[in-house]
Scaffold this active site. Structure first.
Site, mmCIF file in Angstrom:
data_model
loop_
_atom_site.group_PDB
_atom_site.id
_atom_site.type_symbol
_atom_site.label_atom_id
_atom_site.label_comp_id
_atom_site.label_asym_id
_atom_site.label_seq_id
_atom_site.Cartn_x
_atom_site.Cartn_y
_atom_site.Cartn_z
ATOM 1 N N SER A 113 7.331 0.806 -6.684
ATOM 2 C CA SER A 113 5.875 0.683 -6.915
ATOM 3 C C SER A 113 5.430 -0.449 -6.446
ATOM 4 C CB SER A 113 6.020 0.431 -8.488
ATOM 5 O OG SER A 113 4.733 0.561 -9.094
ATOM 6 N N HIS A 114 5.063 -1.668 -7.406
ATOM 7 C CA HIS A 114 4.424 -2.680 -6.560
ATOM 8 C C HIS A 114 5.281 -3.836 -6.091
ATOM 9 C CE1 HIS A 114 5.091 -2.798 -10.674
ATOM 10 N NE2 HIS A 114 5.154 -4.012 -10.640
ATOM 11 N N ASP A 277 -1.637 0.056 -5.653
ATOM 12 C CA ASP A 277 -0.339 -0.528 -5.248
ATOM 13 C C ASP A 277 0.350 0.345 -4.335
ATOM 14 O OD1 ASP A 277 0.251 1.471 -7.081
ATOM 15 O OD2 ASP A 277 2.006 0.573 -7.928
ATOM 16 N N ASP A 279 2.818 2.559 -4.557
ATOM 17 C CA ASP A 279 2.987 4.088 -4.773
ATOM 18 C C ASP A 279 1.675 4.679 -5.219
ATOM 19 O OD1 ASP A 279 3.552 2.833 -7.082
ATOM 20 O OD2 ASP A 279 4.195 4.541 -7.989
ATOM 21 N N ASP A 281 -0.470 4.324 -7.892
ATOM 22 C CA ASP A 281 -0.804 4.668 -9.427
ATOM 23 C C ASP A 281 -1.467 3.522 -10.100
ATOM 24 O OD1 ASP A 281 1.626 3.078 -9.355
ATOM 25 O OD2 ASP A 281 2.846 4.283 -10.818
ATOM 26 N N ARG A 282 -1.339 2.329 -9.464
ATOM 27 C CA ARG A 282 -2.226 1.245 -10.050
ATOM 28 C C ARG A 282 -3.481 1.227 -9.512
ATOM 29 N NH1 ARG A 282 1.671 -3.619 -11.828
ATOM 30 N NH2 ARG A 282 3.127 -2.579 -13.079
ATOM 31 N N LYS A 376 -0.102 7.699 -13.920
ATOM 32 C CA LYS A 376 -1.325 6.753 -13.692
ATOM 33 C C LYS A 376 -1.714 7.172 -12.219
ATOM 34 C CE LYS A 376 1.672 2.907 -13.501
ATOM 35 N NZ LYS A 376 2.124 2.033 -14.463
#
Ligand code: G1P
Ligand code: ZN
Length: 543
Positions: A113-114, A277, A279, A281-282, A376
């Protein structure tokens, strides 16, 4: 096809309850480490025979090598088909969409992720289920049990797939389709939003900067914003995915996306600033001179969603994670629809979305999404904002102010205390738990505690229960402090303190956020004895 069964030792892979495995990249590169987790996943889902899987990641270091390993293991476990993003690229929401669109049995998404990427940074693997969403707790528990019991894994000796070339090939008996990572996601977005109206907005001179942070959304944002919607070239910055994200920390918040936020606060700010981010999703949304908190963004998107074609008929309900501010609840109330409060983590929205109880959901940690996928979705949030801006023809700042005037303002901030000794962090949480029944009526920092509890969730769809989801302290006058420990940190413990103060309808909406939160913050520090227990009250990160 020559299936090899290789012996391996069990490695406790993944904390039950977390949807995926996140570790230092070098740990994933240790012999059999990734293989253990992947085989445990096949074992946990009842085998791979006859199944279809989606595979892709955010482009970080080790992404492509991990994909080759997974493809060979999927073939050895009997899968019939794998759908892989070209160059190994798939954003998390795009992977979710591909799983659903192809009626796949699940997907492996390679991302931390982030978190930063690189050989000395983080890597991760998460398995998404057939609904396109993060594996539910029942399944992650099975996968975890399998990581403890595993003695062997299956693979085949085959050549690597050329991930650069779109088309179909074979790995053993399994067909591999290498697909354009953007194509079907872009079509989905085109079916949901009024691209003509957004195109007209850009043609009228609307300006924007989208910071892809050298992560996965670069190709998506470039194709959609600059390609399909006609935004000026250069609208997307840091648009090339890099294995180490340009040594950055691909988390779209005012700390890690500071250059963009600084630009938005300057004299030369464009109309809209946005970021996503690692991947994809944010999301972060910033207007000229106006940072929009994720909790407010969720509420504003929900209140205005009907302006986009996909939501023309209204919303079924709105869900937010417990630490997210109550702003979206106020919107649900006004719309006369249900509001749901779930534990932290996207997987808790899955059931509500699957049965159609909610349409839009979000978390304070910059995650917003809807029923179009089961994750998300950063770019979706940006496109919904653009659709709303194109229809309302107002600035972001004016839309936010209008919203606060109509509903009141939920001042909000999150404090993170990182790398805290695990025993001290547990002591702080236990100390709060021990006081819960005595807190009501206590007065600290000029505020009286109205109620306090530890959040538990009863899933209204499958009846499952989740306990210990954070301590909530509610104050008279609309204040709230929430304490919980992070489930995603990779070093020591991270204490998260979420602070919130409602202005009241027709209340003062013009205060500085930290000023408005001062009493709640002081009371939270005193009640938790944070200074005494961890020796500091100044957080590492404020968002
Ligand atoms: C954090 C966020 C949470 C989000 C998760 C995965 O988890 O707070 O909202 O769902 O990352 O992106 P935490 O570290 O707080 O457990
Ligand atoms: Zn992410």
């Amino acid at each position: 096809m020559n299936i090899e069964t290789r012996r391996t030792k069990a490695i406790a892979g993944q904390k039950p309850g977390t949807s995926g495995l996140r570790k230092k990249t070098r740990v994933f590169m240790e012999p059999n480490y990734l293989e253990n987790f992947v085989q445990a996943t096949f074992d946990g889902i009842g085998g791979g025979a006859g199944k279809i899987f989606v595979v892709g990641g955010d482009g970080r270091f080790f992404n492509k090598a991990a994909i080759q390993t997974i493809l060979k293991m999927a073939a050895a476990n009997g899968a019939t088909t794998a759908i892989v993003g070209q160059d190994g690229i798939l954003s998390t929401p795009a992977a979710s969409h591909l799983i659903r669109q192809n009626a796949a049995d699940g997907g492996f998404i390679l991302s931390a992720s982030h978190n930063p990427g690189g050989i000395d940074e983080d890597f991760g693997v998460k398995f998404n289920a057939e609904n396109g969403g993060p594996a539910p707790e029942k399944l992650t528990a099975k996968i975890y049990d399998a990581t403890l019991a595993i003695t062997e894994y299956k693979t085949i000796d085959a050549a690597d797939v050329d991930l650069n070339v779109i088309g179909s090939t074979q790995v053993g008996d399994m067909v591999v389709h290498v697909v354009d990572p953007v194509d079907s996601y872009q079509k989905l977005m085109e079916s949901m939003f009024d691209f003509n109206a957004i195109r007209a907005l850009f043609a009228d001179g609307f300006t924007m900067k989208f910071d892809a942070m050298h992560a996965v959304t670069g190709p998506y944002a470039t194709a959609i914003l600059e390609g399909a919607l006609g935004a000026k070239p250069g609208t997307v910055i840091n648009g090339i995915p890099l294995e180490d994200f340009g040594k950055g920390h691909p988390d779209p918040n005012p700390i890690w996306a500071k250059p963009l936020v600084d630009l938005m606060m300057s004299d030369v700010a464009p109309d809209l600033g946005a970021a996503s981010d690692g991947d994809g999703d944010r999301n972060m949304i910033v207007g000229r001179g106006a940072y929009v908190t994720p909790s407010d963004s969720l509420a504003i998107l929900a209140a205005n969603a009907h302006l986009a074609p996909a939501y023309r008929d209204g919303l079924a309900g709105i869900a937010r994670s417990m630490p997210t501010s109550a702003a979206s609840d106020r919107v649900a109330k006004k719309l006369g629809i249900d509001a749901f409060e779930t534990p932290t983590g996207w997987k808790f929205f899955g059931n509500l979305l699957d049965v159609g109880k909610v349409t839009i959901c979000g978390e304070e940690s910059a995650g917003t999404g809807s029923s179009h996928v089961r994750e998300k979705d950063g770019l979706w949030a940006v496109l919904l904002w653009l659709n709303i801006l194109a229809v309302r023809k107002q600035s972001v700042a004016d839309i936010v102010t209008d919203h606060w005037q109509a509903y009141g303002r939920d001042y909000y901030s999150r404090f993170d205390y990182e790398d805290v000794a695990t025993d001290k962090a547990n002591q702080l949480m236990d100390g709060l738990r021990a006081q819960l029944t005595d807190l009501a009526g206590r007065n600290e920092a000029g505020l009286t505690v109205k109620a306090a509890d530890e959040f538990s969730y009863l899933d209204p769809v499958d009846g499952s229960q989740s306990h210990n989801q954070g301590v909530r302290i509610m104050f008279d006058g609309g204040g709230r402090a929430v304490f919980r420990l992070s489930g995603t940190g990779t070093q020591g413990a991270t204490i998260r303190l979420y602070l919130e103060q409602f202005s009241g309808v027709n209340g003062d909406i013009s205060q500085d956020t930290q000023d408005a939160l001062k009493n709640v913050r002081d009371a939270a520090h005193i009640i938790s004895d944070m200074e005494g227990l961890i020796g500091r009250i100044t957080p590492d990160v404020v968002t």
